[in-house]
Design an enzyme around this catalytic site. Structure first.
Site, PDB file in Angstrom:
ATOM      1  N   HIS A 193       0.856  -1.195   0.000  1.00  0.00           N
ATOM      2  CA  HIS A 193       0.000   0.000   0.000  1.00  0.00           C
ATOM      3  C   HIS A 193       0.885   1.237   0.000  1.00  0.00           C
ATOM      4  CE1 HIS A 193      -3.310   2.564   0.248  1.00  0.00           C
ATOM      5  NE2 HIS A 193      -3.996   2.042   1.251  1.00  0.00           N
ATOM      6  N   TYR A 244      -0.121   6.969   2.802  1.00  0.00           N
ATOM      7  CA  TYR A 244       0.498   6.107   3.808  1.00  0.00           C
ATOM      8  C   TYR A 244       2.021   6.095   3.645  1.00  0.00           C
ATOM      9  CZ  TYR A 244      -4.248   4.867   5.058  1.00  0.00           C
ATOM     10  OH  TYR A 244      -5.551   4.937   5.483  1.00  0.00           O
ATOM     11  N   HIS A 272      -2.582   6.790  -1.123  1.00  0.00           N
ATOM     12  CA  HIS A 272      -3.475   7.456  -0.160  1.00  0.00           C
ATOM     13  C   HIS A 272      -2.755   8.045   1.043  1.00  0.00           C
ATOM     14  CE1 HIS A 272      -6.889   4.708  -1.845  1.00  0.00           C
ATOM     15  NE2 HIS A 272      -6.457   5.607  -2.717  1.00  0.00           N
TER      16      HIS A 272
END
Length: 634
Positions: free
Chosen positions: A187, A192, A190
């Site tokens: 991930h 992170y 977004h």
């Protein structure tokens, strides 16, 4: 899109449809072959236990979506660092070998339904709060004191800590492979941790981990190398990337595309999105479908590996079928739409797209529940997070009953559909001339108009298929209730304000605006926002007056903000903490009261109130109450 309908119930075993269009043909991500080009996006459900373990709720949620036809499921943000890097709420975790048992059971459940599953490796970095860390420590980030939407200033990561952080991802990948997952996804989107290193707004380091794009990309590239060292060259590794951060100082599209070119030789697929939680409306769009699709197509022009696109795409499947066939992208990711209807893929493949419960994109799932540390729910899918209980509720009733449902709004429709599915003889009476109830009022303004109209069409079609007798223009007060074994009064709410004025719901339902150039709307509710917006769209100079500090206070923050922003764009004026102006020309949208129709007949057994009449609230309360009331009919 060429599809062939197959018999059977959507999602049931042994009824695999014949899939012929490009979207429904097998695809490959590295060594992994998928049965079609549909991917379930990683959606944070909070269905794990308090300590991040997989339990039966989470397994049944994934099982239903695998049965619904997607080729690949990517799990929600699964924590590689429980102490400092877990997201707020109840995320899954993969930071210790002891979690392997539950993870393996999850994998087996998905495999049993013919889908593949990848685990998403996740670290919040700065997008965390101090109160959410294990020892009440500040969150960590490439650079100190650059706060996020979560509001806690982070401390800077020491260079000596970076190898350990990278190893957290690598060990998580090893555990995923050992648990039987088919792939891992890093991930890096977004806002992170990996994207914090990549973004010039959040990475102001002066060592070899910051500065130039090559230095800012170093953390992600070293992370991928470490993961590869653990899982090997043939195990599929995907990377989720926000290819642009659309705010001042954020990652530019040019740098995002260049980073994709760096990543492409090292990973098997790129999962493309945009934005972070400081720009939440970008990554959770309420705007027309496909707003993020251009990013995926731009990446596809620069790389040769598979690219996954996302962004309210269930509304564009015919276009996407062509796009996949033309190799403009490779896979289609379905996010919130999979919450609304886990059978979206199999229904569409059977040539039954009108049977899909299409996501309204009102963001109740995210803004009302997820952001507030609660398990994710859906306003139009009563079974979400209760898949096992809902399956039991749908079983045929032991005794066939005659059931009358009064009201054809969401509560009445849900009750009638489930009762008919269980084998009861069901009749619906509706005072108005259309199925849908107050949905027609909520769908007057352009925002969500298409979504609401689609939901009304869905209910009408499903009632017809279920064999439910619907009598429109019929007041339940004129019906002899003695001929029914069960009566469900889903008659909703009514205006509570006794003062003169125009009822906002009646105005919106009739689509008749006051004959005045300037109109005042009074109320603090979601309905007040819809009424003000619709009036502004009709060319009226509109002022919205709220008696409290906010507007749309019974809505979620994202929806209220979206409606208020659109209202302001049309020249609307909002006055808060302002007294009621009174007068016959004021459109009134204050909180409503439960309907009192046949109140004296309600006994709580044979004759029951359901929906917002019983529970108050809005669409979620209505659909939940209607569905579960029908489940109790013996």
């Amino acid at each position: 899109m060429t599809t062939t309908a197959a018999p059977g119930t959507p999602g049931s075993p042994g009824t695999e449809p014949e899939m012929t269009g490009p979207l429904f043909r097998p695809g490959r991500i590295g060594s992994m072959t998928l049965r079609n080009r549909f991917v379930q996006a990683p959606i944070f459900t909070q269905f794990a236990t308090t300590w991040g373990e997989v339990d039966q709720r989470l397994i049944e949620y994934h099982r239903a979506r695998a049965r619904g036809g997607v080729g690949l499921i990517i799990t929600e943000n699964t924590s590689v660092d429980w102490e400092l890097g877990r997201t707020v709420g109840h995320p899954m975790r993969i930071d210790h070998d002891r979690f392997r048992a539950g993870l393996t059971e999850l994998v087996e459940a998905v495999h049993d339904e013919g889908a593949k599953i990848a685990v998403q490796l996740h670290h919040t970095g700065r997008q965390n709060s101090q109160g959410n860390t294990e020892r009440n420590e500040p969150p960590i980030a490439p650079t100190a004191d650059i706060t996020s939407a979560f509001g806690t200033a982070p401390r800077a990561i020491l260079e000596a800590e970076i190898p350990g952080l990278i190893d957290l991802y690598a060990q998580g990948a090893r555990r995923a492979r050992d648990a039987g997952f088919d792939a891992v996804e890093i991930h890096g989107a977004h806002g992170y941790l990996p994207s914090q290193f990549l973004s010039p707004r959040t990475n102001r380091r002066t060592d070899r981990w910051g500065g130039t794009l090559e230095n800012r990309a170093r953390f992600a590239l070293e992370l991928v190398r470490a993961v590869r060292a653990q899982v090997g060259d043939t195990f599929p590794v995907m990377y989720r990337l926000s290819v642009e951060e659309p705010y001042e100082g954020g990652l530019s599209l040019e740098d995002g595309l260049a980073f994709c070119e760096m990543l492409a030789p090292m990973v098997d697929a790129l999962d493309i999105t945009a934005g972070n939680y400081d720009t939440a409306m970008t990554l959770l769009p309420m705007v027309p479908p496909g707003s993020l699709l251009g990013y995926a197509k731009a990446v596809k022009e620069r790389v040769s590996i598979p690219v996954i696109g996302v962004g309210r795409l269930t509304w564009l499947l015919d276009d996407l079928d062509k796009a996949v066939g033309d190799e403009e992208l490779d896979f289609v990711s379905l996010g919130r739409s999979q919450l609304a209807d886990p059978d979206t893929v199999v229904k569409t493949a059977r040539g039954e797209p009108d049977r899909v419960r299409r996501c309204l994109a009102v963001n109740e799932c995210v803004s009302r529940w997820m952001f507030n540390g609660q398990r994710t729910r859906c306003v139009i899918n009563p079974a979400l997070g209760q898949e096992k209980r809902a399956a039991d509720a749908r079983r045929p009733a032991a005794v066939r009953r005659r059931v009358l449902v009064a009201g054809a709004g969401p509560a009445g429709c849900e009750a009638a559909l489930l009762a008919a599915q269980r084998g009861h003889d069901v009749e619906v009476v509706e005072r108005g001339t259309r199925v849908g109830g107050q949905l027609h009022a909520w769908g007057a303004a352009s925002t969500f108009r298409a979504e609401i109209a689609n939901l009304v069409d869905f209910y009408e079609g499903e009632l017809r298929r279920a064999g439910v007798a619907v009598r429109l223009g019929t007041d339940v007060g004129s019906v002899d209730l003695e001929g029914y074994d069960h009566v469900l009064l889903a008659t909703g709410s009514e205006a509570a304000d006794a003062q003169d004025g125009i009822d906002a719901v009646a105005m919106l339902d009739a689509r008749v605006a006051p004959d005045a150039a300037e109109v005042t709307v009074f109320g603090e509710t979601e309905t007040a926002l819809f009424a003000a917006l619709w009036l502004a769209e009709q060319g009226r100079r509109t002022t919205l007056i709220s008696p409290v500090e906010g507007v749309g206070v019974d809505s979620n923050d994202m929806e209220a903000g979206h409606l208020a922003e659109r209202f302001a764009e049309l020249g609307g004026v909002v006055l808060t903490s302002t007294p009621d102006p009174g007068g016959p020309g004021v459109v009134r949208a204050t909180p409503r009261r439960p309907s009192g129709v046949l109140e004296g007949a309600v006994d709580g057994r044979r004759v029951r109130a359901v929906g917002s009449r019983l529970r108050g609230g809005r669409m979620y309360e209505a659909t939940q109450s209607g569905f579960w009331a029908a489940a109790e009919i013996g």
